[in-house]
Design an enzyme around this catalytic site. Structure first.
Site: not given
Ligand code: AMP
Length: 398
Positions: A38, A199, A355, A378
């Site tokens: 980052r 999920k 992620g 996100g």
């Protein structure tokens, strides 16, 4: 709507520029940075502004401080690392508003770079408190947002400050908007989206928004088993979200209505328990036997998914194909990573949402083989869901 970027700023020299960066890096117990991706990602913007004589004021958050300053979440290690990477002195001030900060900012000369302390030490940051945003904004003449990873949050340093300062996108922000935006607006066809991970829950809106745009939707990982259950295929002890079965049914029906292809695994690496040392077998036909659970897609599935990936001109990938953290269940994810990398080499545009898929690609040593790896987990999902990201919306339109 396209946003103005730092290249649209007419006069940089001598201007105090508040730059929101995402220096939310992982630290170990000794406060060493374990991954500086980052920091590296923000350097083109910082360098550009500094080289043009801007007085660069960097503001970032790090972690989730609960109440006020936390010595484990200070930006001192970041200041050190940034200085090494950029090869220029970085002034580091242990606050982000107040008299000490004002003095340090007043002392800046053209090209100087200063890094403020973790902005989340003030609860007003996440509350998007107007008074706090005004104090931050008062320190500068212009605002630049290069923190894509927090663009989905309306905080004082990502949104509030734009009420008082003109906002521009940094190079990283511009790149994220360009590649993620291309997925939603006229992506070269065929467009293949690959979704995996544990999920369905967090990915329903992504499926809803992407299904009309893609040609093929590939579903792997734990989320595939809820779809099998929806089709009455036995899944043994695999991860299933019972309450999401109706949604899975709806998605399967919608795909038929829209004439889209949904691809599900045709073979599975299954284990008798969720453990790296479990007994393992590959099952090819029918469902997963009782007492076993799906841990990875099988080799036939990799081949099958490969047929679609090889033809694709645009690929979006989010979520691993199995429990890749255990080497024995990482072959599916690595296999797909290799196929996407090969398609990219042949000219496809490949975009990977942040992620776990990024961690898997790094594990496979393929991080430089994709067109764009998003720096926001996100944020990239919300972007692809078609949501308005407040940190982007607040920047000036072209
Ligand atoms: P997500 O954050 O939803 O993208 O999920 C990522 C996680 O999904 C990783 O930690 C994987 O280990 C996990 N995962 C992938 N496939 C499976 C599976 N078949 N069963 C259980 N967990 C899985």
């Amino acid at each position: 709507m396209a946003k103005q970027t730092i290249e649209d700023i007419k006069e940089i020299k001598g201007k105090k520029i508040l730059v929101r960066v995402d220096f939310n890096v992982p630290l170990d117990d000794k406060l060493n940075i374990t991954d500086d991706t980052r920091i590296r990602a923000a350097i083109p913007t910082i360098k550009y502004l500094s080289d043009k004589g801007g007085r660069v004021i960097l503001v970032s958050h790090l972690g989730r401080p609960k109440s006020g300053p936390d010595d484990k979440l200070r930006l001192a290690p970041v200041a050190k690392q940034l200085q090494e990477l950029i090869g220029k002195p970085i002034a580091y001030v242990k606050d982000c508003i107040g008299p000490e900060v004002e003095k340090s900012v007043a002392a800046l000369t053209d090209g100087d770079i200063i890094l403020f302390e973790n902005v989340r030490f003030y609860k007003e940051e996440e509350a998007n408190d107007p008074g706090f945003a005004k104090k931050l904004a008062a320190l500068a003449d212009l605002y630049v947002n290069d923190a894509f990873g927090t663009a989905h949050r309306a905080h004082a340093s990502t949104e509030g400050v734009t009420k008082y300062l003109k906002g521009y996108a940094g190079f990283l922000m511009e790149k994220e908007i360009k590649f993620l935006g291309q997925l939603l607006n006229n992506p070269p066809k065929p467009f293949v989206a690959i979704l995996g991970g544990a999920k369905i829950s967090g990915k329903i809106d992504v499926v809803e928004n992407l299904l009309p745009k893609v040609d093929t939707l590939i579903i792997g990982g734990g989320m595939a088993y809820t779809f099998f259950k929806a089709r009455n295929v036995s899944v043994g002890n695999s991860l299933v979200e019972l309450d999401k079965i109706p949604v899975a049914k709806e998605i399967l029906k919608k795909a038929i209505d829209l004439s889209k292809t949904i691809m599900l695994p045709i073979d599975h690496v299954v284990a008798d328990k969720f453990d790296a040392n479990a007994n393992v077998q590959t099952v090819t036909r029918g469902g997963i036997p009782d007492g076993w659970q799906g841990m990875d897609i099988g080799p036939e599935t990799v081949k099958k998914f490969g047929h679609a990936i090889k033809k694709a001109k645009t690929i979006f990938w989010n979520g691993p194909m199995g429990v890749f953290e255990f080497d024995r269940f990482s072959n599916g994810t690595i296999g797909i990573a290799k196929l996407v990398a090969a398609a990219t080499e042949k000219g496809a545009i490949s975009v990977v949402g942040g992620g776990d898929s990024v961690a898997a690609i790094e594990k496979a040593g393929l991080a430089d083989k994709f067109t764009h790896i998003s720096t926001g987990g996100g944020a990239s999902l919300e972007f692809v869901e078609g949501k308005v990201l407040p940190g982007i919306a607040a920047l000036q339109d072209k």
